[in-house]
Design a protein around this motif. Structure first.
Motif, PDB file in Angstrom:
ATOM      1  N   LEU A 133      13.049  -9.278   0.932  1.00 61.56           N
ATOM      2  CA  LEU A 133      11.946 -10.185   0.573  1.00 61.56           C
ATOM      3  C   LEU A 133      11.397 -10.980   1.751  1.00 61.56           C
ATOM      4  O   LEU A 133      10.193 -11.207   1.827  1.00 61.56           O
ATOM      5  N   GLN A 134      12.264 -11.415   2.645  1.00 60.70           N
ATOM      6  CA  GLN A 134      11.800 -12.240   3.758  1.00 60.70           C
ATOM      7  C   GLN A 134      10.766 -11.494   4.600  1.00 60.70           C
ATOM      8  O   GLN A 134       9.682 -12.012   4.860  1.00 60.70           O
ATOM      9  N   SER A 135      11.059 -10.263   5.012  1.00 59.17           N
ATOM     10  CA  SER A 135      10.082  -9.523   5.830  1.00 59.17           C
ATOM     11  C   SER A 135       8.884  -9.077   4.988  1.00 59.17           C
ATOM     12  O   SER A 135       7.752  -9.074   5.472  1.00 59.17           O
ATOM     13  N   TYR A 136       9.115  -8.729   3.727  1.00 58.64           N
ATOM     14  CA  TYR A 136       8.024  -8.312   2.843  1.00 58.64           C
ATOM     15  C   TYR A 136       7.010  -9.445   2.682  1.00 58.64           C
ATOM     16  O   TYR A 136       5.796  -9.238   2.832  1.00 58.64           O
ATOM     17  N   MET A 137       7.486 -10.653   2.413  1.00 54.91           N
ATOM     18  CA  MET A 137       6.590 -11.790   2.204  1.00 54.91           C
ATOM     19  C   MET A 137       5.900 -12.200   3.508  1.00 54.91           C
ATOM     20  O   MET A 137       4.725 -12.568   3.490  1.00 54.91           O
ATOM     21  N   LYS A 138       6.584 -12.114   4.629  1.00 55.27           N
ATOM     22  CA  LYS A 138       5.940 -12.432   5.919  1.00 55.27           C
ATOM     23  C   LYS A 138       4.827 -11.424   6.205  1.00 55.27           C
ATOM     24  O   LYS A 138       3.714 -11.814   6.590  1.00 55.27           O
ATOM     25  N   ASN A 139       5.094 -10.144   5.990  1.00 52.61           N
ATOM     26  CA  ASN A 139       4.077  -9.116   6.194  1.00 52.61           C
ATOM     27  C   ASN A 139       2.897  -9.306   5.252  1.00 52.61           C
ATOM     28  O   ASN A 139       1.741  -9.102   5.640  1.00 52.61           O
ATOM     29  N   PHE A 140       3.175  -9.706   4.015  1.00 54.21           N
ATOM     30  CA  PHE A 140       2.129  -9.966   3.019  1.00 54.21           C
ATOM     31  C   PHE A 140       1.200 -11.080   3.505  1.00 54.21           C
ATOM     32  O   PHE A 140      -0.022 -10.947   3.502  1.00 54.21           O
ATOM     33  N   LEU A 141       1.793 -12.210   3.941  1.00 60.46           N
ATOM     34  CA  LEU A 141       1.004 -13.342   4.443  1.00 60.46           C
ATOM     35  C   LEU A 141       0.187 -12.954   5.675  1.00 60.46           C
ATOM     36  O   LEU A 141      -0.994 -13.302   5.778  1.00 60.46           O
ATOM     37  N   GLU A 142       0.812 -12.276   6.614  1.00 62.54           N
ATOM     38  CA  GLU A 142       0.128 -11.929   7.852  1.00 62.54           C
ATOM     39  C   GLU A 142      -1.010 -10.943   7.613  1.00 62.54           C
ATOM     40  O   GLU A 142      -2.077 -11.070   8.217  1.00 62.54           O
ATOM     41  N   TYR A 143      -0.800  -9.983   6.718  1.00 62.74           N
ATOM     42  CA  TYR A 143      -1.867  -9.045   6.390  1.00 62.74           C
ATOM     43  C   TYR A 143      -3.045  -9.795   5.771  1.00 62.74           C
ATOM     44  O   TYR A 143      -4.191  -9.600   6.158  1.00 62.74           O
ATOM     45  N   ARG A 144      -2.737 -10.655   4.801  1.00 64.92           N
ATOM     46  CA  ARG A 144      -3.800 -11.401   4.124  1.00 64.92           C
ATOM     47  C   ARG A 144      -4.594 -12.252   5.113  1.00 64.92           C
ATOM     48  O   ARG A 144      -5.817 -12.290   5.077  1.00 64.92           O
ATOM     49  N   ASN A 145      -3.911 -12.920   6.024  1.00 69.55           N
ATOM     50  CA  ASN A 145      -4.586 -13.772   6.996  1.00 69.55           C
ATOM     51  C   ASN A 145      -5.459 -12.964   7.958  1.00 69.55           C
ATOM     52  O   ASN A 145      -6.556 -13.393   8.318  1.00 69.55           O
ATOM     53  N   LYS A 146      -4.984 -11.785   8.355  1.00 65.63           N
ATOM     54  CA  LYS A 146      -5.800 -10.926   9.228  1.00 65.63           C
ATOM     55  C   LYS A 146      -7.060 -10.463   8.507  1.00 65.63           C
ATOM     56  O   LYS A 146      -8.142 -10.408   9.103  1.00 65.63           O
ATOM     57  N   GLN A 147      -6.937 -10.145   7.229  1.00 66.56           N
ATOM     58  CA  GLN A 147      -8.093  -9.720   6.450  1.00 66.56           C
ATOM     59  C   GLN A 147      -9.073 -10.884   6.252  1.00 66.56           C
ATOM     60  O   GLN A 147     -10.287 -10.711   6.331  1.00 66.56           O
ATOM     61  N   LEU A 148      -8.536 -12.070   6.007  1.00 71.76           N
ATOM     62  CA  LEU A 148      -9.361 -13.265   5.848  1.00 71.76           C
ATOM     63  C   LEU A 148     -10.139 -13.529   7.145  1.00 71.76           C
ATOM     64  O   LEU A 148     -11.345 -13.773   7.115  1.00 71.76           O
ATOM     65  N   LYS A 149      -9.445 -13.442   8.278  1.00 74.15           N
ATOM     66  CA  LYS A 149     -10.090 -13.627   9.580  1.00 74.15           C
ATOM     67  C   LYS A 149     -11.210 -12.607   9.770  1.00 74.15           C
ATOM     68  O   LYS A 149     -12.329 -12.968  10.164  1.00 74.15           O
ATOM     69  N   LYS A 150     -10.924 -11.355   9.491  1.00 75.09           N
ATOM     70  CA  LYS A 150     -11.919 -10.282   9.632  1.00 75.09           C
ATOM     71  C   LYS A 150     -13.157 -10.563   8.790  1.00 75.09           C
ATOM     72  O   LYS A 150     -14.276 -10.427   9.259  1.00 75.09           O
ATOM     73  N   MET A 151     -12.957 -10.966   7.535  1.00 78.15           N
ATOM     74  CA  MET A 151     -14.092 -11.239   6.642  1.00 78.15           C
ATOM     75  C   MET A 151     -14.895 -12.449   7.101  1.00 78.15           C
ATOM     76  O   MET A 151     -16.121 -12.428   7.074  1.00 78.15           O
TER      77      MET A 151
END
Length: 154
Positions: A133-151
């Motif tokens: 869960l720790q790496s899964y949730m970190k990857n989830f947050l980082e992916y979302r933030n990269k997509q938010l930045k892109k948009m």
């Protein structure tokens, strides 16, 4: 309890970043596609809502091949610098997500997410959170933030 932090710099003014982070429609468009995440309940209905203090939202998504729901409530709100949502119902034993925004320049903002969570299911959950869960949730947050930045920057 596990703590995860993610930071990203977005070349947009703080208010724009703050509002984008609490836009429920934008949220579902910036998370992993394979989760098929959607809003099933929110304060103003399901269409384009900016969530605010005291309001709750229920998301439905598939994680680890299981379709599940998570209901969160905004428990702290200091626009445009911070808001915190806290799980009311869901798969975790406990979860709190702090979203912080810092002005770096006239049109540059640092977005910092801090996620605290406690897995359910006793010792099995403790093993899962440490090794999965720790790496899964970190990857989830980082992916979302990269997509938010892109948009926001396009």
């Amino acid at each position: 309890m596990i703590s995860i932090q993610s930071e990203i710099t977005i070349d947009r003014p703080i208010r724009c970043c703050f509002d984008a982070a609490r836009d429920l429609d934008l949220h579902t468009r910036t998370v992993w596609k394979h989760t098929h995440e959607k809003v099933i309940s929110s304060p103003g209905g399901i269409d384009g809502q900016l969530i605010g203090y005291g309001e709750m939202v229920t998301f439905e998504a598939t994680h680890f091949l299981v379709r599940q729901q998570l209901t969160s409530k905004v428990v702290a709100f200091e626009p445009p610098y911070m808001f915190t949502d806290q799980m009311q119902q869901g798969a975790f034993h406990r979860m709190t997500h702090i979203h912080e925004f810092e002005v770096l320049g006239p049109s540059s903002t640092r977005l910092r997410d801090t996620l605290y969570f406690e897995a359910p299911y006793g010792w099995v959950g403790r093993l899962a959170k440490r090794f999965i869960l720790q790496s899964y949730m970190k990857n989830f947050l980082e992916y979302r933030n990269k997509q938010l930045k892109k948009m926001l920057e396009s």
